[in-house]
Design an enzyme around this catalytic site. Structure first.
Site, short mmCIF file in Angstrom:
data_model
loop_
_atom_site.label_atom_id
_atom_site.label_comp_id
_atom_site.label_asym_id
_atom_site.label_seq_id
_atom_site.Cartn_x
_atom_site.Cartn_y
_atom_site.Cartn_z
CD GLU A 1 -1.69 2.27 1.71
OE1 GLU A 1 -1.49 3.44 1.08
OE2 GLU A 1 -1.82 2.33 2.92
CB CYS B 1 -1.45 6.97 1.58
SG CYS B 1 0.02 6.36 2.13
#
Length: 465
Positions: free
Chosen positions: A228, A262
């Site tokens: 990720e 993020c």
């Protein structure tokens, strides 16, 4: 490399940990590997009970955990408590649903009986970042542990005390000590661990560069990985959107964790007729936020986690302005080397600017002008990243149809993009691959073993030779 707690608000060093030698790291790996078979053989209801006790401890210790987050990476107390509570809910989710997710799946074939079973892989190594030290570790650990795996956590160097606090919670919850251990190791030892046959799989949340390095090392060792990575999430605002709600949510989405997320909204793609009003509303919300000591209950946003992160963000903004971006809200650093970074809005963001192409990991809102919905989709997809996206319109069906055209791992229509236990989380393109959370997250680190059992012989059909 030293693992060091430094308060980003005061600059004061709090604690320093010496990095582990290979001898120590290898010893911990050996203990984890030996613990793996025992934990895998533990009945699933007993594994679930450990997760439930961990959830209770996360809630019980939420004030202590929030204080650590404030001291080590600058997260305001109420946000820290919310992170601890989210971790608790994740543990409970997998305790509640693990048995169903891991149940054998019958598959009709020519066999007398055939099915898919889900067996643990063994030792899972997690390389985790600093921005959500508890949540990002728990969202890998909860599904991995309920599946019968054991976990080794390599935390970011600036949040060592958070990592140790989480380790204590798992141990106090009744997990065998060797089944979850923190490793204060340097980058070269990460690669060495990945190469070791006792590590079955690797998961990483972090930068593109870190993800590429881990993927390369895992590829050489033929290990399963989940990555990720970064994101530059589009937040599409169509002309028929509820601008009041969209702008309020946009401010929240951009300022989550002082913009250090993020999956935070970063690129606000707004149809031209409503852009000026949207920017006006967004600016008002951002100006109303209060900067301060993360340990103060009145603080809305704190410092960035390290001075170098603020310096990089300033350079990205300055370069973009030099190439034509316009400042609609002037925030930023008071001086180089400061960790404070006040909310900033850039408009006229276009190709050729760093703001257009790069991830800006901090409280800078980028406003791009869309001619229409089709142009908004083109702008949203014109990115190397593909983590999350939001679409705002009063026509939910239209928003859903637009969402299906977006190249990303998650789409939220008229809502704040977030990770949640029930839905798979991850990205495409340079945002990584694989999924955390949901059922998909638990299946990433199991052996989906096919089992075929021959039909029983029918009486009278046996023939003597």
């Amino acid at each position: 490399m030293a693992f060091e707690s430094v308060n980003p608000y005061s600059g004061r060093r709090l604690h320093r940990f010496v990095a582990f030698s290979w001898v120590k790291a290898e010893r911990i790996l050996g203990q984890a590997r030996r613990a793996a078979s025992g934990w895998a053989a533990t009945p699933l209801p007993d594994r679930a009970a450990v997760l439930r006790r961990a959830a209770a401890l996360l809630r019980e210790r939420q004030d202590e955990l929030a204080r650590l987050l404030a001291l080590e990476m600058g997260k305001p107390l109420r946000d820290g408590r919310a992170e601890a509570q989210k971790c608790a809910a994740c543990c409970e989710y997998y305790a509640d649903h693990g048995a169903a997710f891991l149940a054998d799946e019958a598959v009709p074939t020519d066999a007398g009986r055939s099915y898919v079973r889900h067996a643990p892989l063994g030792v899972v190594l997690a390389v985790m970042p600093w921005n959500f030290p508890f949540w990002q570790a728990v969202r890998f650990a909860a599904p991995a542990l309920i599946a019968g795996n054991v976990a080794l956590l390599k935390p970011a160097p600036n949040v060592p005390q958070c990592a140790l606090a989480l380790e204590r919670i798992w141990h106090d919850a009744g997990l065998p000590p060797a089944a979850f251990r923190t490793l204060f190791i340097e980058v070269d030892l990460v690669e060495k661990l990945i190469a070791d046959h006792r590590v079955a799989a690797v998961t990483l949340t972090g930068s593109e560069a870190a993800g590429a390095a881990v993927a390369a090392a895992a590829g050489r060792a033929l290990k399963k990985t989940v990555l990720e990575l970064g994101g530059s999430d589009p937040f599409i605002v169509l002309a028929d959107a509820d601008l009041t709600l969209a702008a309020r949510t946009a401010a929240q989405a951009r300022m989550l964790n002082s913009g250090q997320s993020c999956i935070a909204a970063k690129r606000f793609i707004v149809e031209r007729p409503v852009q000026a009003e949207f920017v006006r509303l967004l600016k008002g919300h951002l100006q109303a936020l209060r900067y301060g000591d993360p340990l103060a209950e009145t603080t809305d946003y704190g410092p960035l986690a390290r001075p170098d992160l603020a310096d990089k963000l300033s350079a990205q903004v300055a370069d973009s302005v030099a190439r034509g971006a316009r400042v609609a809200l002037a925030g930023g650093q008071p001086q180089p080397g400061a960790t404070r970074f006040d909310p900033t809005i850039l408009t006229n963001v276009r190709r050729g600017q760093r703001a257009y192409a790069e991830e800006l990991f901090g409280p800078v809102a980028l406003v791009l002008t869309a001619r229409d919905a089709a142009h908004a989709v083109l702008l949203a997809n014109d990115s190397d990243f593909g983590l999350g996206a939001a679409v705002w319109t009063r026509d939910a069906a239209r928003g859903e149809a637009i969402g299906r055209q977006l190249e990303c791992g998650a789409v939220f229509v008229n809502g704040l993009v977030k990770s949640m236990s029930e839905l798979p989380f991850g990205g495409v393109k340079r945002s990584g691959y694989g999924r955390e959370l949901g059922r998909a997250g638990i299946l990433e680190f199991v052996n989906q073993q096919a089992v075929w059992v021959a039909p029983a012989a029918r009486p009278g059909l046996a023939r003597a030779e």
